[in-house]
Scaffold this motif. Structure first.
Motif, PDB file in Angstrom:
ATOM      1  N   SER A 151      -1.624  16.841 -15.250  1.00  0.00           N
ATOM      2  CA  SER A 151      -0.972  18.131 -15.492  1.00  0.00           C
ATOM      3  C   SER A 151      -0.041  18.104 -16.697  1.00  0.00           C
ATOM      4  N   GLY A 152       0.200  16.925 -17.239  1.00  0.00           N
ATOM      5  CA  GLY A 152       1.079  16.811 -18.394  1.00  0.00           C
ATOM      6  C   GLY A 152       2.550  16.901 -18.051  1.00  0.00           C
ATOM      7  N   LYS A 153       2.896  16.666 -16.796  1.00  0.00           N
ATOM      8  CA  LYS A 153       4.293  16.719 -16.367  1.00  0.00           C
ATOM      9  C   LYS A 153       4.869  15.304 -16.343  1.00  0.00           C
ATOM     10  N   ALA A 154       5.669  15.016 -17.346  1.00  0.00           N
ATOM     11  CA  ALA A 154       6.250  13.683 -17.455  1.00  0.00           C
ATOM     12  C   ALA A 154       7.226  13.408 -16.320  1.00  0.00           C
ATOM     13  N   GLY A 155       7.897  14.439 -15.832  1.00  0.00           N
ATOM     14  CA  GLY A 155       8.834  14.268 -14.722  1.00  0.00           C
ATOM     15  C   GLY A 155       8.143  13.805 -13.452  1.00  0.00           C
ATOM     16  N   LEU A 156       6.973  14.357 -13.179  1.00  0.00           N
ATOM     17  CA  LEU A 156       6.210  13.943 -12.000  1.00  0.00           C
ATOM     18  C   LEU A 156       5.691  12.521 -12.162  1.00  0.00           C
ATOM     19  N   THR A 157       5.262  12.177 -13.351  1.00  0.00           N
ATOM     20  CA  THR A 157       4.776  10.817 -13.591  1.00  0.00           C
ATOM     21  C   THR A 157       5.883   9.803 -13.385  1.00  0.00           C
ATOM     22  N   LEU A 158       7.069  10.084 -13.881  1.00  0.00           N
ATOM     23  CA  LEU A 158       8.206   9.183 -13.686  1.00  0.00           C
ATOM     24  C   LEU A 158       8.604   9.131 -12.220  1.00  0.00           C
ATOM     25  N   ALA A 159       8.660  10.275 -11.556  1.00  0.00           N
ATOM     26  CA  ALA A 159       9.036  10.314 -10.144  1.00  0.00           C
ATOM     27  C   ALA A 159       8.015   9.599  -9.272  1.00  0.00           C
ATOM     28  N   ALA A 160       6.760   9.611  -9.698  1.00  0.00           N
ATOM     29  CA  ALA A 160       5.716   8.954  -8.916  1.00  0.00           C
ATOM     30  C   ALA A 160       5.995   7.473  -8.739  1.00  0.00           C
ATOM     31  N   PHE A 161       6.467   6.829  -9.776  1.00  0.00           N
ATOM     32  CA  PHE A 161       6.693   5.392  -9.721  1.00  0.00           C
ATOM     33  C   PHE A 161       8.112   5.027  -9.292  1.00  0.00           C
ATOM     34  N   THR A 162       8.999   6.007  -9.187  1.00  0.00           N
ATOM     35  CA  THR A 162      10.384   5.713  -8.793  1.00  0.00           C
ATOM     36  C   THR A 162      10.695   6.314  -7.427  1.00  0.00           C
ATOM     37  N   SER A 163      11.045   7.579  -7.388  1.00  0.00           N
ATOM     38  CA  SER A 163      11.527   8.160  -6.136  1.00  0.00           C
ATOM     39  C   SER A 163      10.419   8.352  -5.102  1.00  0.00           C
ATOM     40  N   ILE A 164       9.241   8.727  -5.494  1.00  0.00           N
ATOM     41  CA  ILE A 164       8.177   8.980  -4.519  1.00  0.00           C
ATOM     42  C   ILE A 164       7.663   7.667  -3.932  1.00  0.00           C
ATOM     43  N   ALA A 165       7.190   6.778  -4.780  1.00  0.00           N
ATOM     44  CA  ALA A 165       6.635   5.511  -4.300  1.00  0.00           C
ATOM     45  C   ALA A 165       7.719   4.583  -3.767  1.00  0.00           C
ATOM     46  N   GLY A 166       8.877   4.593  -4.382  1.00  0.00           N
ATOM     47  CA  GLY A 166       9.972   3.747  -3.913  1.00  0.00           C
ATOM     48  C   GLY A 166      10.431   4.128  -2.521  1.00  0.00           C
TER      49      GLY A 166
ATOM     50  N   VAL B  19       0.840  -1.199   0.000  1.00  0.00           N
ATOM     51  CA  VAL B  19       0.000   0.000   0.000  1.00  0.00           C
ATOM     52  C   VAL B  19       0.878   1.253   0.000  1.00  0.00           C
ATOM     53  N   ALA B  20       2.000   1.199   0.712  1.00  0.00           N
ATOM     54  CA  ALA B  20       2.914   2.349   0.747  1.00  0.00           C
ATOM     55  C   ALA B  20       3.512   2.625  -0.628  1.00  0.00           C
ATOM     56  N   TYR B  21       3.623   1.626  -1.475  1.00  0.00           N
ATOM     57  CA  TYR B  21       4.105   1.857  -2.833  1.00  0.00           C
ATOM     58  C   TYR B  21       2.965   2.297  -3.758  1.00  0.00           C
ATOM     59  N   LEU B  22       1.861   1.571  -3.719  1.00  0.00           N
ATOM     60  CA  LEU B  22       0.788   1.817  -4.682  1.00  0.00           C
ATOM     61  C   LEU B  22       0.064   3.146  -4.476  1.00  0.00           C
ATOM     62  N   ALA B  23      -0.199   3.511  -3.235  1.00  0.00           N
ATOM     63  CA  ALA B  23      -0.970   4.737  -2.988  1.00  0.00           C
ATOM     64  C   ALA B  23      -0.275   5.988  -3.533  1.00  0.00           C
ATOM     65  N   PRO B  24       0.984   6.254  -3.182  1.00  0.00           N
ATOM     66  CA  PRO B  24       1.611   7.459  -3.742  1.00  0.00           C
ATOM     67  C   PRO B  24       1.901   7.332  -5.238  1.00  0.00           C
ATOM     68  N   ALA B  25       2.174   6.124  -5.708  1.00  0.00           N
ATOM     69  CA  ALA B  25       2.443   5.957  -7.137  1.00  0.00           C
ATOM     70  C   ALA B  25       1.214   6.318  -7.959  1.00  0.00           C
ATOM     71  N   LEU B  26       0.067   5.838  -7.524  1.00  0.00           N
ATOM     72  CA  LEU B  26      -1.158   6.125  -8.270  1.00  0.00           C
ATOM     73  C   LEU B  26      -1.572   7.587  -8.138  1.00  0.00           C
ATOM     74  N   MET B  27      -1.467   8.143  -6.933  1.00  0.00           N
ATOM     75  CA  MET B  27      -1.898   9.531  -6.739  1.00  0.00           C
ATOM     76  C   MET B  27      -0.973  10.514  -7.457  1.00  0.00           C
ATOM     77  N   ALA B  28       0.326  10.386  -7.260  1.00  0.00           N
ATOM     78  CA  ALA B  28       1.255  11.302  -7.922  1.00  0.00           C
ATOM     79  C   ALA B  28       1.294  11.034  -9.426  1.00  0.00           C
TER      80      ALA B  28
ATOM     81  N   ALA C  78      -1.221  10.011 -11.272  1.00  0.00           N
ATOM     82  CA  ALA C  78      -2.423  10.636 -11.831  1.00  0.00           C
ATOM     83  C   ALA C  78      -2.255  12.147 -11.917  1.00  0.00           C
ATOM     84  N   GLY C  79      -1.615  12.734 -10.918  1.00  0.00           N
ATOM     85  CA  GLY C  79      -1.342  14.170 -10.962  1.00  0.00           C
ATOM     86  C   GLY C  79      -0.408  14.534 -12.093  1.00  0.00           C
ATOM     87  N   GLY C  80       0.589  13.705 -12.328  1.00  0.00           N
ATOM     88  CA  GLY C  80       1.516  13.952 -13.427  1.00  0.00           C
ATOM     89  C   GLY C  80       0.858  13.821 -14.785  1.00  0.00           C
ATOM     90  N   VAL C  81      -0.005  12.831 -14.930  1.00  0.00           N
ATOM     91  CA  VAL C  81      -0.715  12.647 -16.195  1.00  0.00           C
ATOM     92  C   VAL C  81      -1.695  13.794 -16.419  1.00  0.00           C
TER      93      VAL C  81
END
Length: 166
Positions: free
Chosen positions: A58-73, A42-51, A53-56
Motif C-alpha cells: 500500500s506504500g504506507k511506511a508507517g504500517l511497514t515500520l509498525a509491522a516489525f515493531t509494535s505489531i510483531a513485538g 512464529v508469533a513475531y514472524l507471522a504478523p511482521a511479514l503479513m503487516a 507486506a501490506g505496508g509495502v
C-alpha cells in the motif's frame, strides 16, 4: 476359482494406500509437543511479514515500520507471557483444561487485549503529557495495534497449547 486369481491392480493400490496411512492425530501431537520458543518466533514472524507486506503493497511506511515493531513485538511478548504461564501455572488452574478450548482462548484474548489496550492508552496519552516524548502518529497507532496483536497472539498460543492437552 476367484481365490486362485491374482489380485487386481486396484486391490494392490488399496493395500499400498492402507499401509502408507498417516499417523493418527494423537501420534502427531506426541511427536510435536508445545515448544515455547517456536511459538514466540512464529508469533513475531507471522504478523511482521503479513503487516509488512501490506505496508509495502500500500506504500504506507508507517504500517511497514509498525509491522516489525509494535505489531510483531506485541505479539511475541504476549505469546511469551501467555505461553510460559500456560506451561507453568495452568496445571494449578483447572479451568484452563476443564473449559472448552474456544472459551479458554476467548478469556485469555480478552484479558490480553484489555491489558494491551491500557498500555497503548498509557503510551499514547500519558507519555506525551508527562514526559519529553513527543506526540507523534506512531503513538496514536499503539491504541489499535497493541490490543489487536495481543488478542490474536493469545488466541493462537492458547489454541495450540490446548491442542497438546488431552
Amino acid at each position: 476359482m476367484s481365490g486362485l486369481t491374482p489380485p487386481t491392480s486396484r486391490e494392490n493400490k488399496r493395500k499400498i494406500a492402507n499401509s502408507k496411512r498417516r499417523a493418527s492425530v494423537a501420534d502427531r501431537r506426541a511427536a510435536r509437543p508445545f515448544t515455547l520458543w517456536r511459538e514466540v518466533l512464529v508469533a513475531y514472524l507471522a504478523p511482521a511479514l503479513m503487516a509488512g507486506a501490506g505496508g509495502v503493497a500500500s506504500g504506507k511506511a508507517g504500517l511497514t515500520l509498525a509491522a516489525f515493531t509494535s505489531i510483531a513485538g506485541t505479539s511475541a511478548v504476549v505469546a511469551l507471557l501467555i505461553g510460559s504461564w500456560l506451561q507453568r501455572r495452568a496445571r494449578s488452574r483447572p479451568w484452563t483444561t476443564a473449559l472448552p478450548r474456544i472459551l479458554v482462548a476467548a478469556i485469555l484474548a480478552v484479558g490480553a487485549a484489555v491489558i494491551a489496550g491500557l498500555v497503548g492508552w498509557f503510551a499514547s496519552r500519558w507519555l506525551p503529557d508527562h514526559t519529553s516524548v513527543v506526540d507523534t502518529a506512531w503513538l496514536a497507532r499503539l491504541q489499535f495495534d497493541l490490543p489487536i496483536s495481543a488478542a490474536v497472539a493469545a488466541v493462537i498460543v492458547t489454541w495450540r497449547w490446548r491442542r497438546q492437552k488431552p
